[in-house]
Design a protein around this motif. Structure first.
Motif, PDB file in Angstrom:
ATOM      1  N   LEU A  55       0.834  -1.209   0.000  1.00  0.00           N
ATOM      2  CA  LEU A  55       0.000   0.000   0.000  1.00  0.00           C
ATOM      3  C   LEU A  55       0.869   1.259   0.000  1.00  0.00           C
ATOM      4  O   LEU A  55       0.558   2.242  -0.697  1.00  0.00           O
ATOM      5  N   ILE A  56       1.964   1.235   0.757  1.00  0.00           N
ATOM      6  CA  ILE A  56       2.865   2.390   0.781  1.00  0.00           C
ATOM      7  C   ILE A  56       3.520   2.575  -0.583  1.00  0.00           C
ATOM      8  O   ILE A  56       3.652   3.707  -1.081  1.00  0.00           O
ATOM      9  N   VAL A  57       3.924   1.465  -1.207  1.00  0.00           N
ATOM     10  CA  VAL A  57       4.526   1.542  -2.543  1.00  0.00           C
ATOM     11  C   VAL A  57       3.527   2.083  -3.557  1.00  0.00           C
ATOM     12  O   VAL A  57       3.864   2.944  -4.392  1.00  0.00           O
ATOM     13  N   LEU A  58       2.283   1.613  -3.497  1.00  0.00           N
ATOM     14  CA  LEU A  58       1.251   2.101  -4.414  1.00  0.00           C
ATOM     15  C   LEU A  58       0.983   3.582  -4.180  1.00  0.00           C
ATOM     16  O   LEU A  58       0.762   4.344  -5.141  1.00  0.00           O
ATOM     17  N   MET A  59       0.997   4.005  -2.912  1.00  0.00           N
ATOM     18  CA  MET A  59       0.810   5.420  -2.611  1.00  0.00           C
ATOM     19  C   MET A  59       1.920   6.257  -3.235  1.00  0.00           C
ATOM     20  O   MET A  59       1.669   7.340  -3.785  1.00  0.00           O
ATOM     21  N   ALA A  63       1.248   8.902  -6.432  1.00  0.00           N
ATOM     22  CA  ALA A  63       1.184  10.151  -5.663  1.00  0.00           C
ATOM     23  C   ALA A  63       0.523  11.298  -6.427  1.00  0.00           C
ATOM     24  O   ALA A  63      -0.296  12.029  -5.852  1.00  0.00           O
ATOM     25  N   PRO A  64       0.826  11.503  -7.719  1.00  0.00           N
ATOM     26  CA  PRO A  64       0.166  12.617  -8.432  1.00  0.00           C
ATOM     27  C   PRO A  64      -1.351  12.475  -8.507  1.00  0.00           C
ATOM     28  O   PRO A  64      -2.060  13.477  -8.618  1.00  0.00           O
ATOM     29  N   ILE A  65      -1.848  11.235  -8.461  1.00  0.00           N
ATOM     30  CA  ILE A  65      -3.292  11.014  -8.538  1.00  0.00           C
ATOM     31  C   ILE A  65      -3.939  11.121  -7.164  1.00  0.00           C
ATOM     32  O   ILE A  65      -5.037  11.674  -7.015  1.00  0.00           O
ATOM     33  N   ILE A  66      -3.237  10.607  -6.149  1.00  0.00           N
ATOM     34  CA  ILE A  66      -3.809  10.551  -4.803  1.00  0.00           C
ATOM     35  C   ILE A  66      -3.738  11.895  -4.090  1.00  0.00           C
ATOM     36  O   ILE A  66      -4.686  12.291  -3.400  1.00  0.00           O
ATOM     37  N   ALA A  67      -2.627  12.595  -4.255  1.00  0.00           N
ATOM     38  CA  ALA A  67      -2.419  13.843  -3.513  1.00  0.00           C
ATOM     39  C   ALA A  67      -3.489  14.879  -3.882  1.00  0.00           C
ATOM     40  O   ALA A  67      -3.708  15.148  -5.070  1.00  0.00           O
ATOM     41  N   PRO A  68      -4.145  15.473  -2.893  1.00  0.00           N
ATOM     42  CA  PRO A  68      -5.213  16.442  -3.188  1.00  0.00           C
ATOM     43  C   PRO A  68      -4.701  17.785  -3.692  1.00  0.00           C
ATOM     44  O   PRO A  68      -5.438  18.530  -4.337  1.00  0.00           O
ATOM     45  N   HIS A  69      -3.425  18.123  -3.396  1.00  0.00           N
ATOM     46  CA  HIS A  69      -2.862  19.416  -3.804  1.00  0.00           C
ATOM     47  C   HIS A  69      -1.438  19.212  -4.293  1.00  0.00           C
ATOM     48  O   HIS A  69      -0.839  18.157  -4.103  1.00  0.00           O
ATOM     49  N   ASP A  70      -0.910  20.250  -4.912  1.00  0.00           N
ATOM     50  CA  ASP A  70       0.493  20.281  -5.275  1.00  0.00           C
ATOM     51  C   ASP A  70       1.308  20.413  -3.984  1.00  0.00           C
ATOM     52  O   ASP A  70       1.074  21.345  -3.200  1.00  0.00           O
ATOM     53  N   PRO A  71       2.266  19.512  -3.726  1.00  0.00           N
ATOM     54  CA  PRO A  71       2.996  19.572  -2.458  1.00  0.00           C
ATOM     55  C   PRO A  71       3.872  20.808  -2.307  1.00  0.00           C
ATOM     56  O   PRO A  71       4.304  21.124  -1.191  1.00  0.00           O
ATOM     57  N   TYR A  72       4.128  21.519  -3.416  1.00  0.00           N
ATOM     58  CA  TYR A  72       4.972  22.707  -3.357  1.00  0.00           C
ATOM     59  C   TYR A  72       4.163  24.002  -3.446  1.00  0.00           C
ATOM     60  O   TYR A  72       4.721  25.096  -3.394  1.00  0.00           O
ATOM     61  N   GLU A  73       2.868  23.863  -3.601  1.00  0.00           N
ATOM     62  CA  GLU A  73       2.005  25.041  -3.741  1.00  0.00           C
ATOM     63  C   GLU A  73       1.839  25.745  -2.389  1.00  0.00           C
ATOM     64  O   GLU A  73       1.473  25.107  -1.386  1.00  0.00           O
ATOM     65  N   LEU A 101       3.132  14.627   2.565  1.00  0.00           N
ATOM     66  CA  LEU A 101       3.329  13.317   3.184  1.00  0.00           C
ATOM     67  C   LEU A 101       3.302  12.207   2.134  1.00  0.00           C
ATOM     68  O   LEU A 101       4.116  11.272   2.170  1.00  0.00           O
ATOM     69  N   ILE A 102       2.366  12.313   1.193  1.00  0.00           N
ATOM     70  CA  ILE A 102       2.252  11.301   0.136  1.00  0.00           C
ATOM     71  C   ILE A 102       3.475  11.326  -0.775  1.00  0.00           C
ATOM     72  O   ILE A 102       4.054  10.280  -1.103  1.00  0.00           O
ATOM     73  N   TYR A 103       3.903  12.510  -1.182  1.00  0.00           N
ATOM     74  CA  TYR A 103       5.080  12.620  -2.043  1.00  0.00           C
ATOM     75  C   TYR A 103       6.361  12.238  -1.310  1.00  0.00           C
ATOM     76  O   TYR A 103       7.321  11.755  -1.928  1.00  0.00           O
ATOM     77  N   ALA A 104       6.388  12.439   0.002  1.00  0.00           N
ATOM     78  CA  ALA A 104       7.581  12.092   0.786  1.00  0.00           C
ATOM     79  C   ALA A 104       7.839  10.596   0.783  1.00  0.00           C
ATOM     80  O   ALA A 104       8.986  10.149   0.935  1.00  0.00           O
ATOM     81  N   SER A 105       6.789   9.789   0.597  1.00  0.00           N
ATOM     82  CA  SER A 105       6.980   8.337   0.556  1.00  0.00           C
ATOM     83  C   SER A 105       7.883   7.943  -0.608  1.00  0.00           C
ATOM     84  O   SER A 105       8.620   6.950  -0.523  1.00  0.00           O
ATOM     85  N   ARG A 106       7.859   8.702  -1.692  1.00  0.00           N
ATOM     86  CA  ARG A 106       8.727   8.410  -2.830  1.00  0.00           C
ATOM     87  C   ARG A 106      10.196   8.532  -2.440  1.00  0.00           C
ATOM     88  O   ARG A 106      11.035   7.701  -2.820  1.00  0.00           O
ATOM     89  N   ILE A 107      10.514   9.567  -1.675  1.00  0.00           N
ATOM     90  CA  ILE A 107      11.898   9.808  -1.276  1.00  0.00           C
ATOM     91  C   ILE A 107      12.384   8.694  -0.352  1.00  0.00           C
ATOM     92  O   ILE A 107      13.471   8.128  -0.545  1.00  0.00           O
TER      93      ILE A 107
END
Length: 309
Positions: A55-59, A63-73, A101-107
């Motif tokens: 689930l974490i890997v899928l998140m 991430a671009p689909i799940i995240a409700p906003h731009d993480p840098y906005e 938080l969602i994009y941070a999982s990629r890192i």
């Protein structure tokens, strides 16, 4: 003198015997893998860990689909409390915490998987050479391994990252090039044991080259302990990256990682009055590490030869 037909018959018999042996070996390997999978699936915590990690890997992947906003906005609400628009609130400059938080999982996953891939390759190659060649090659590689293992791990990482620059690529390289000694020792021990087996000696007698014996006959049988070590290594790499980011020597803002999101907890005001800034990344670190450790425990129990009946 032996007739050509007799020699041909002997040759065909040898080929037929080899084919039967190979078929038997393949059947045993298939049965062995099936037993491992069955035993792993019986380990309830390991299955829970596997599902959580998937689930974490899928998140991370979506991430671009799940995240409700731009993480840098940067929004207009600074340090906003959780709401319908921002389920986990916003940070000090108005960025959505959930999206970061969602994009941070990629890192974190990139560091864990990337670093482990590098040091497993290095450790496997060096350990295989040391165990199979022996003598001076074994002595040199093991002394280098001892030197690497004598260094204070975190201190060396901090020094190297500060010299090379704190970014994602350098962190993966540093963790990868410093983490190979335990794998090398593990592989060396497995190779030393396996090369005394009869089928390896038969391969040597038949004139097989050392690389062929190592790649096709020894390393596949030493793969299980390497995979177990790799699972625990991913968890350790994620914790190390979070620690470096918390100390300001990891992934640098504005790139989000679970570790640099936790840096907000250094403020007593945030710690006491704004828990949405530090509790979610802390929970995700715990979930990721525990799930991987559960997977490692299940895999270790599944491949343990003492537990087979």
């Amino acid at each position: 003198m032996s007739s050509p037909n007799l020699n041909l018959d002997k040759h065909n018999q040898v080929i037929s015997s080899n084919l039967l042996i190979q078929a038997d070996v393949l059947g045993q390997e298939e049965s062995y893998m099936k037993v491992i999978v069955t035993r792993f699936l019986k380990h309830k915590l390991a299955v829970v860990g596997l599902v959580t990690f998937i689930l974490i890997v899928l998140m991370a992947l979506f991430a671009p689909i799940i995240a409700p906003h731009d993480p840098y906005e940067i929004g207009y609400e600074f340090e906003a409390k959780p709401s319908m628009e921002h389920p986990l609130g916003t940070d000090q400059i108005g960025r959505d915490v959930l999206s970061r938080l969602i994009y941070a999982s990629r890192i974190s996953l990139a560091v864990g998987i990337g670093a482990v891939t590098i040091y497993v390759i290095i450790g496997t190659i060096l350990g295989a050479i040391a165990g199979y060649m022996g003598k001076w090659a074994d002595m040199i590689i093991m002394r280098i391994t001892d030197v690497f293992m004598s260094f204070p791990f975190l201190m060396v990482i901090l020094v190297l990252v500060s010299v090379m620059g704190p970014n994602l690529f350098n962190i993966i390289l540093v963790l990868g090039f410093l983490g190979w000694p335990p794998v090398a020792r593990l592989v060396r021990g497995s190779v030393l044991s396996l090369k005394e087996m009869d089928y390896i000696k038969a391969g040597v007698a038949l004139g097989y080259t050392a690389p062929r014996i190592l790649v096709h006959h020894i390393l596949p049988n030493a793969l299980a302990p390497i995979l177990v070590n790799a699972t625990f290594g991913i968890a350790f790499a994620i914790i190390t990256e979070a620690s470096l980011s918390f100390l300001g020597m990891g992934v640098q803002p504005p790139t989000a990682s679970w570790g640099n999101m936790l840096t907000e907890a250094q403020s007593l005001t945030v710690l006491a009055q704004q828990p949405w800034l530090w509790i979610p990344p802390g929970l995700f670190i715990i979930l990721a590490v525990i799930s991987i450790n559960f997977m490692g425990d299940g895999l270790r129990d599944a491949v343990d030869p003492k537990s087979f009946k």
